[in-house]
Motif scaffolding. Structure first.
Motif, PDB file in Angstrom:
ATOM      1  N   LYS A   1       0.860  -1.182   0.000  1.00 60.03           N
ATOM      2  CA  LYS A   1       0.000   0.000   0.000  1.00 60.03           C
ATOM      3  C   LYS A   1       0.892   1.226   0.000  1.00 60.03           C
ATOM      4  O   LYS A   1       2.067   1.081   0.377  1.00 60.03           O
ATOM      5  CB  LYS A   1      -0.972   0.011   1.184  1.00 60.03           C
TER       6      LYS A   1
ATOM      7  N   PHE B   1      -3.253  -3.765   8.089  1.00 62.60           N
ATOM      8  CA  PHE B   1      -3.762  -3.370   9.408  1.00 62.60           C
ATOM      9  C   PHE B   1      -4.986  -4.202   9.812  1.00 62.60           C
ATOM     10  O   PHE B   1      -5.168  -4.491  10.982  1.00 62.60           O
ATOM     11  CB  PHE B   1      -4.071  -1.872   9.448  1.00 62.60           C
TER      12      PHE B   1
ATOM     13  N   VAL C   1       7.595   9.371  12.581  1.00 60.15           N
ATOM     14  CA  VAL C   1       7.623   8.419  11.458  1.00 60.15           C
ATOM     15  C   VAL C   1       8.593   8.867  10.371  1.00 60.15           C
ATOM     16  O   VAL C   1       9.037   8.064   9.550  1.00 60.15           O
ATOM     17  CB  VAL C   1       6.226   8.221  10.796  1.00 60.15           C
TER      18      VAL C   1
ATOM     19  N   GLN D   1      11.056   6.860   7.547  1.00 58.27           N
ATOM     20  CA  GLN D   1      10.453   7.000   6.210  1.00 58.27           C
ATOM     21  C   GLN D   1      10.467   8.479   5.810  1.00 58.27           C
ATOM     22  O   GLN D   1       9.424   9.142   5.836  1.00 58.27           O
ATOM     23  CB  GLN D   1       9.020   6.450   6.241  1.00 58.27           C
TER      24      GLN D   1
ATOM     25  N   LEU E   1       7.829  10.473   3.761  1.00 57.40           N
ATOM     26  CA  LEU E   1       6.511  10.849   4.298  1.00 57.40           C
ATOM     27  C   LEU E   1       6.418  12.353   4.553  1.00 57.40           C
ATOM     28  O   LEU E   1       5.325  12.922   4.543  1.00 57.40           O
ATOM     29  CB  LEU E   1       6.210  10.080   5.595  1.00 57.40           C
TER      30      LEU E   1
ATOM     31  N   ASP F   1      -1.077   7.636   3.567  1.00 55.21           N
ATOM     32  CA  ASP F   1      -0.146   6.676   4.169  1.00 55.21           C
ATOM     33  C   ASP F   1      -0.758   5.896   5.328  1.00 55.21           C
ATOM     34  O   ASP F   1      -0.591   4.685   5.423  1.00 55.21           O
ATOM     35  CB  ASP F   1       1.112   7.399   4.673  1.00 55.21           C
ATOM     36  N   LEU F   2      -1.444   6.591   6.224  1.00 56.57           N
ATOM     37  CA  LEU F   2      -1.942   5.961   7.444  1.00 56.57           C
ATOM     38  C   LEU F   2      -3.463   5.871   7.456  1.00 56.57           C
ATOM     39  O   LEU F   2      -4.030   4.838   7.820  1.00 56.57           O
ATOM     40  CB  LEU F   2      -1.415   6.783   8.638  1.00 56.57           C
TER      41      LEU F   2
ATOM     42  N   HIS G   1      -5.046   2.836   5.982  1.00 55.80           N
ATOM     43  CA  HIS G   1      -5.213   1.657   6.843  1.00 55.80           C
ATOM     44  C   HIS G   1      -6.492   1.791   7.687  1.00 55.80           C
ATOM     45  O   HIS G   1      -7.257   0.836   7.838  1.00 55.80           O
ATOM     46  CB  HIS G   1      -4.041   1.531   7.820  1.00 55.80           C
TER      47      HIS G   1
ATOM     48  N   TYR H   1      -0.764  12.723  13.253  1.00 54.26           N
ATOM     49  CA  TYR H   1       0.620  12.539  13.699  1.00 54.26           C
ATOM     50  C   TYR H   1       1.091  13.811  14.400  1.00 54.26           C
ATOM     51  O   TYR H   1       2.281  14.071  14.471  1.00 54.26           O
ATOM     52  CB  TYR H   1       1.533  12.208  12.513  1.00 54.26           C
TER      53      TYR H   1
ATOM     54  N   PHE I   1       1.643   4.979  19.423  1.00 48.41           N
ATOM     55  CA  PHE I   1       2.044   4.420  18.128  1.00 48.41           C
ATOM     56  C   PHE I   1       2.371   2.949  18.259  1.00 48.41           C
ATOM     57  O   PHE I   1       3.114   2.566  19.164  1.00 48.41           O
ATOM     58  CB  PHE I   1       3.265   5.170  17.583  1.00 48.41           C
TER      59      PHE I   1
ATOM     60  N   TRP J   1       6.625  -1.606  17.187  1.00 55.00           N
ATOM     61  CA  TRP J   1       6.187  -2.024  15.857  1.00 55.00           C
ATOM     62  C   TRP J   1       5.597  -3.439  15.833  1.00 55.00           C
ATOM     63  O   TRP J   1       5.103  -3.878  14.793  1.00 55.00           O
ATOM     64  CB  TRP J   1       7.375  -1.950  14.879  1.00 55.00           C
TER      65      TRP J   1
ATOM     66  N   ILE K   1       2.222  -4.161  14.117  1.00 51.63           N
ATOM     67  CA  ILE K   1       2.269  -4.134  12.647  1.00 51.63           C
ATOM     68  C   ILE K   1       3.040  -5.358  12.142  1.00 51.63           C
ATOM     69  O   ILE K   1       2.635  -6.011  11.169  1.00 51.63           O
ATOM     70  CB  ILE K   1       2.936  -2.825  12.167  1.00 51.63           C
TER      71      ILE K   1
HETATM   72  O1  89V Z   1       1.937   1.447   8.137  1.00 46.41           O
HETATM   73  C1  89V Z   1       2.396   2.319   7.420  1.00 46.41           C
HETATM   74  O2  89V Z   1       1.995   2.394   6.297  1.00 46.41           O
HETATM   75  C2  89V Z   1       3.512   3.227   7.906  1.00 46.41           C
HETATM   76  C3  89V Z   1       3.212   3.981   9.178  1.00 46.41           C
HETATM   77  C4  89V Z   1       2.617   3.156  10.274  1.00 46.41           C
HETATM   78  C5  89V Z   1       4.478   4.637   9.664  1.00 46.41           C
HETATM   79  O3  89V Z   1       2.309   5.008   8.867  1.00 46.41           O
HETATM   80  O4  89V Z   1       3.877   4.094   6.884  1.00 46.41           O
END
Ligand code: 89V
Ligand code: NAD
Length: 342
Positions: free
Chosen positions: A96, A125, A159, A163, A166, A176-177, A180, A230, A239, A286, A289
């Motif tokens: 994604k 997610f 983040v 990355q 971003l 990006d988030l 999800h 964020y 997070f 993390w 995830i």
């Molecule tokens: O999950 C993601 O796509 C990541 C983050 C959690 C950092 O947003 O880019």
């Protein structure tokens, strides 16, 4: 069980999780790697003892002919790589966000359908075990018919360190988030008939928006709120936890900070710790995830062997991507939109 030989394109920040996860799935091995950046390629190759290394994706796929390709690059490269896989009849997983535009995404789905090859978007997610615990509880009927939902992700985690891209794009948090969180809303509450979104940038050091508040009307006849930020400094940094609220005719479900699930129904309230396991290769925070990466990839292997459509197939993900596109259009115009018309 049929052995599956995979190849991975993109040896960057997140692909390391994908490589660890593949190593833990029985009957699957990654036999070749590709990255345009030779240093990143060698680093990944050494870490995971993969000798077949390529800087050109077409050369790798033509020579290796893997059973599937795992595309772990950023969105601008996705269409060309998925179409390449389709042209060689190689099943593909694509990270994604699926594509920068709906036109690209539709073309990718069509290319794979024409070639008769499976395509899954790595939309992981909804595979997080706390989210699946919420869905099981909702499906059990314990809280009756839902009439309100909220999917919330609020954090001030840096983040941008891992990355950097971003901070650079014109679009940020929804693409990006939020993508999800919107997918989780679809997973829990069903498809969407209208979206209203408002966005803003709080952090002056980034280019895109870092706060979004979205209202979704669902086909099921009720509304949900999806909010993400964020720019939210809290006493305890959350997070990367997604918090959930669902109100139903007979009770409520809450997924709170610390992976605490609280269910109130006709017989009272119960609490459950639905923390994700810390896999041997994972690291906090993390791990939530990372576990979902292992679960979605195991699902892909199972679907590929069985010849069934993966949950987050390219076609399914068009609906999530349409919500992202519609959110930006809604925020820009100050209006609300039917995502099916995007
Ligand atoms: O999950 C993601 O796509 C990541 C983050 C959690 C950092 O947003 O880019
Ligand atoms: P990154 O920039 O660190 O890595 C991408 C790598 O792909 C780079 O090494 C780059 O050289 C390589 N690359 C790009 N185009 C290529 C091509 N055509 N051929 C060969 N190599 C190519 O990016 P990242 O942070 O690892 O993110 C990758 C993707 O994963 C993004 O789309 C991001 O949104 C997504 N992501 C998903 C999650 C998740 O939970 N699903 C989490 C983080 C990132």
């Amino acid at each position: 069980m049929r052995e599956l030989r995979g190849a991975l394109i993109g040896c960057g920040f997140f692909a390391r999780n994908q490589m660890h996860a593949w190593a833990g799935i029985p009957g699957v091995s990654i036999v070749a790697l590709c990255d345009r950046d030779a240093a990143r390629l060698d680093d990944m190759g050494e870490s995971f003892a993969v000798a077949a290394r390529f800087t050109d994706a077409a050369a790798m796929l033509r020579e290796v002919r893997p059973d599937f390709v795992d595309i772990a690059t950023t969105a601008p490269s996705h269409r060309a790589l998925v179409e390449l896989a389709a042209s060689l009849a190689i099943p593909a997983i694509c990270q994604k966000p699926f594509a920068p535009t709906m036109d690209d995404a539709r073309a990718m789905v069509e290319a794979c359908e024409r070639a008769g090859v499976p395509l899954m978007v790595h939309e992981n997610f909804r595979w997080q075990s706390p989210i699946r615990a919420v869905r099981r509880c909702l499906a059990s009927g314990e809280i009756g018919a839902p009439f309100f939902g909220r999917v919330s992700f609020r954090s001030a985690y840096d983040v941008y360190a891992g990355q950097p891209y971003l901070a650079e794009g014109e679009r940020f948090i929804v693409e990006d988030l939020g993508i999800h969180a919107l997918d989780i809303a679809r997973f829990l509450f069903g498809d969407v008939t209208r979206i209203t979104a408002r966005t803003r940038r709080v952090n002056p050091r980034i280019r895109g928006e870092d706060v979004a508040t979205m209202l979704l009307d669902h086909e099921a006849g009720f509304a949900s709120v999806v909010d993400c930020s964020y720019a939210t400094r809290l006493e305890t940094e959350r997070f990367p936890q997604t918090l959930i609220e669902i109100d139903g005719s007979e009770g409520t479900i809450r997924l709170d900070e610390g992976y605490r699930l609280t269910v109130t129904g006709p017989d009272g309230t119960r609490h459950e710790d639905v923390s994700p396991p810390l896999l041997p290769w994972a690291s906090r925070p993390w791990h939530n995830i990372q576990e979902s990466v292992a679960l979605i990839q195991a699902h892909w292997a199972q679907a590929l062997r069985a010849g069934t459509e993966p949950d987050t197939s390219g076609r399914d993900n068009l609906k999530t991507l349409a919500l992202v596109e519609a959110a930006y259009l809604s925020a820009a115009a100050g209006s609300s939109l039917d995502p099916r018309e995007v």
